[in-house]
Design an enzyme around this catalytic site. Structure first.
Site, PDB file in Angstrom:
ATOM      1  N   HIS A   1       0.870  -1.228  -0.025  1.00 13.50           N
ATOM      2  CA  HIS A   1       0.102  -0.052   0.134  1.00 13.50           C
ATOM      3  C   HIS A   1       0.846   1.135  -0.020  1.00 13.50           C
ATOM      4  O   HIS A   1       0.391   2.445   0.685  1.00 13.50           O
ATOM      5  CB  HIS A   1      -0.817  -0.032   1.251  1.00 13.50           C
ATOM      6  CG  HIS A   1      -1.623  -1.255   1.227  1.00 13.50           C
ATOM      7  ND1 HIS A   1      -1.364  -2.071   1.874  1.00 13.50           N
ATOM      8  CD2 HIS A   1      -3.014  -1.265   0.703  1.00 13.50           C
ATOM      9  CE1 HIS A   1      -2.347  -3.300   1.847  1.00 13.50           C
ATOM     10  NE2 HIS A   1      -3.325  -2.726   1.176  1.00 13.50           N
TER      11      HIS A   1
ATOM     12  N   ILE B   1      -7.106  11.695   3.541  1.00 13.27           N
ATOM     13  CA  ILE B   1      -8.104  11.607   2.547  1.00 13.27           C
ATOM     14  C   ILE B   1      -9.369  10.422   2.837  1.00 13.27           C
ATOM     15  O   ILE B   1     -10.463  10.505   2.563  1.00 13.27           O
ATOM     16  CB  ILE B   1      -7.564  10.892   0.964  1.00 13.27           C
ATOM     17  CG1 ILE B   1      -8.362  11.104  -0.048  1.00 13.27           C
ATOM     18  CG2 ILE B   1      -6.932   9.567   1.284  1.00 13.27           C
ATOM     19  CD1 ILE B   1      -7.570  10.681  -1.602  1.00 13.27           C
TER      20      ILE B   1
END
Ligand code: ADP
Ligand code: MG
Length: 593
Positions: A217, A397
């Site tokens: 990730h 985010i």
């Protein structure tokens, strides 16, 4: 650099739509992901895989006969929400039960785990096998804490083949567990990936260096080393994996060289050739290997080596045919297309008829949520930066996506005439659904829990406010199971709750009690800089995180401070009515003791 998009926020959804358009012979879109578009024999176990987007061909590219029945697809690098997993699994279930399998990441465990509870409660037998192949993320004696990287493929492949062969849920689960136990991976990175819309990669590796022990990730590696030659790199990967082999390892192995995104196939093949020689020299037989992009991380520059030590049974299922958009092996008879039932219409919203006072409190709850949105948006970048140090850079985010969805849902609820309970439960559900990730699951459940504790009333007492705070905190500790000192938001939450309850005990007003609690949260969040993370995505990079506060603790402290300030300012204004009853969630609960 990821450069092809209209709105970065729609990237994952639109990429998935396009993927389905390009692969209609294999997959159909359902709410939350994709399912096979071909006939599945009744009673076949449904292997449901999934995780964040950005890892193609994992996960949607692995849906097809002989492999997965469906994939739940989250946002970029963020786990799918529990509701998505649930809906995808329901669409995939062919009457043989469901096996959920995915990489071991806190957010995925929370969301898939909640979906599993719901599926089992509805009578759909559902099990879970986590993939934990990354040897860099925890020592062998803590194999259950390891994260999942390219080992996803071996576990999914063997479980999918076993399901295709008609094995029952017990057997499919048993084989998946055994495959995971016998699979090891280790990766290296030469450069980080850039999320759509971001102007810098999540991490970078200094020129001439290589980062060992990457995550998929965009988590940086565990340690940095001078860039080796291909032969040295092959030797390093093989030596480390062989040193970690399972206790009952035989001499037949599957070897997978996996490209993370921007390493060319020629380079992967060059490395594979050297790796194969080393494995043969170690007395191993390499069985049906793979070399290519199988689990990626957007445009990350890096690669990993995976070894699966076979036994007879595993070898049979590894070698079995499979036919998916991105992974094909052997020959399978063509499958007929199937008609998919139209997605369930969401149940019509129950209409509430709150009193004028309760509806006013509902509006005040929306005003609080708008403040939360404002503070999250203001600090989005800073939270992302903090999370990129040892996590995956998505906290800003993710929080933004969650709280924006929460405000929209709360506004819709209030427009339809809703009380605080309905406003907050709708907001929490939307938060969890849109944010994904660990913090999305935790914040979503916590907001729902606070809403249920407050209920639908005309006014709130001091006791109600204390109950809501307690319910909020309990939801997070029950779901996430983190303890004080694990370096998570819990390190700010518990001091917040304690300061709040203490202030209330001595008769402090709600805004003042909240202000004291927010100050305690801020101090505690700052102090998390001294801790090493023991939970969540940052755990494997504990040393990097030292000296920096935990992003989830920081966002919680910022939010609590903003709510305290908002409530103080609302209270400072003259009361709009003389009614004793029309105050509460928004401008402070009345003390009734
Ligand atoms: P993800 O880790 O899935 O990328 P986020 O980046 O949005 O999700 O959130 C990370 C934050 O979540 C961490 O900084 C930490 O505060 C919090 N967190 C992680 N695991 C837990 C847990 N088990 N309990 C409570 N909070 C947690
Ligand atoms: Mg994160």
């Amino acid at each position: 650099m990821t450069q092809i998009f209209d709105n970065p926020a729609d990237f994952a959804d639109e990429a998935l739509d396009g993927f389905v358009a390009a692969n209609r012979g294999y997959v159909a879109r359902v709410d939350g992901g994709v399912v096979r578009s071909t006939e599945v024999p009744a009673g076949q176990v449904a292997l449901v895989v999934g995780g964040g987007s950005g890892h193609y061909p994992a996960f949607a590219g692995l849906v097809g006969p002989g492999l997965a029945a469906a994939s739940a697809c989250g946002n970029m690098f963020a786990s799918p929400a529990a509701g998505q997993v649930y809906r995808v699994a329901k669409a995939a279930n062919a009457g043989g039960g469901v096996l959920l399998s995915y990489g071991n990441y806190a957010g995925d465990v929370l969301h898939f785990g909640q979906a599993q509870l719901r599926l089992n409660a509805e009578g759909i037998p559902t099990r879970t096998v986590l993939v934990t192949d990354d040897i860099a993320s925890a020592p062998l004696d803590q194999i259950g804490k390891r994260r999942g990287i390219a080992g996803d493929l071996t576990v999914f492949k063997i479980a999918g083949a076993a399901a295709e062969a008609g094995l029952d849920l017990d057997d499919v689960e048993r084989l998946a567990i055994r495959t995971n136990y016998r699979t090891r991976s280790l990766g290296v990175a030469f450069g980080g990936c850039t999320l759509p819309g971001a102007d810098a990669p999540l991490f970078s590796v200094p020129a001439g260096q290589m980062s060992l022990g990457l995550g998929i990730h965009g988590e940086p590696g565990i340690s940095e080393h001078p860039m080796p030659t291909a032969s040295e790199l092959a030797d390093l990967l093989v030596t480390k994996l062989l040193a970690d082999k399972p206790h009952d390892a035989g001499d037949r192995v599957v070897a997978i060289v996996n490209g993370l995104g921007t390493v060319k196939y020629d380079e992967l093949f060059l490395l594979f050739g050297k790796i194969e020689k080393l494995l043969l020299a170690a007395g191993l037989t390499v069985v049906e290997p793979e070399c290519g992009e199988l689990v990626t991380s957007l445009d990350m520059s890096g690669l990993s080596l995976t070894l699966l030590w076979l036994d007879e049974e595993l070898e049979q299922y590894w070698a079995a045919p499979a036919d998916t958009p991105a992974f094909r092996k052997g020959n399978l008879a063509p499958r007929a297309r199937r008609e998919l039932a139209a997605p369930d219409e969401t149940a019509a919203e129950a209409t509430e008829h709150p009193t004028a006072a309760a509806a006013d409190l509902g509006r005040q709850a929306v005003a609080v949520l708008r403040q939360v949105r404002e503070v999250v948006v203001e600090h989005e970048e800073e939270l992302g930066r903090l999370d990129a140090i040892a996590g995956d850079g998505d906290h800003g985010i993710g929080m933004r996506r969650g709280v924006e969805a929460a405000v929209t849902a709360a506004e819709q609820a209030v427009a339809a005439g809703a009380s605080v309970e309905r406003v907050l439960t709708a907001a929490g559900e939307a938060w969890s659904e849109r944010a994904g990730g660990t913090s999305g699951a935790l914040w979503g459940s916590a907001v729902i829990a606070a809403g249920l504790a407050l209920g639908n009333r005309d006014s709130y007492s001091a006791g109600d406010a204390a109950a809501a705070v307690t319910a909020f905190v309990d939801a997070i500790t029950e779901l996430g199971k983190a303890e004080l000192g694990d370096k998570t938001m819990v390190d700010a939450l518990l001091p917040f709750r304690d300061a709040f309850l203490t202030a209330f005990d001595v008769g402090t007003s709600l805004p003042d009690a909240l202000a004291a609690a927010a100050a305690a949260a801020q101090t505690a969040a700052d102090r998390t800089a001294d801790l090493r993370p023991l939970k969540g995505r940052a755990r494997p990079l504990a040393e990097k995180s030292l000296g920096n506060p935990d992003p989830g603790a920081v966002s919680f402290a910022l939010i609590s401070e903003r709510i305290a300030r908002h409530l103080a300012s609302v209270r400072a204004k003259p009361e709009p009515t003389t009614s004793d009853t029309a105050s509460g969630a928004g401008n402070g609960a009345q003390r009734n003791d």
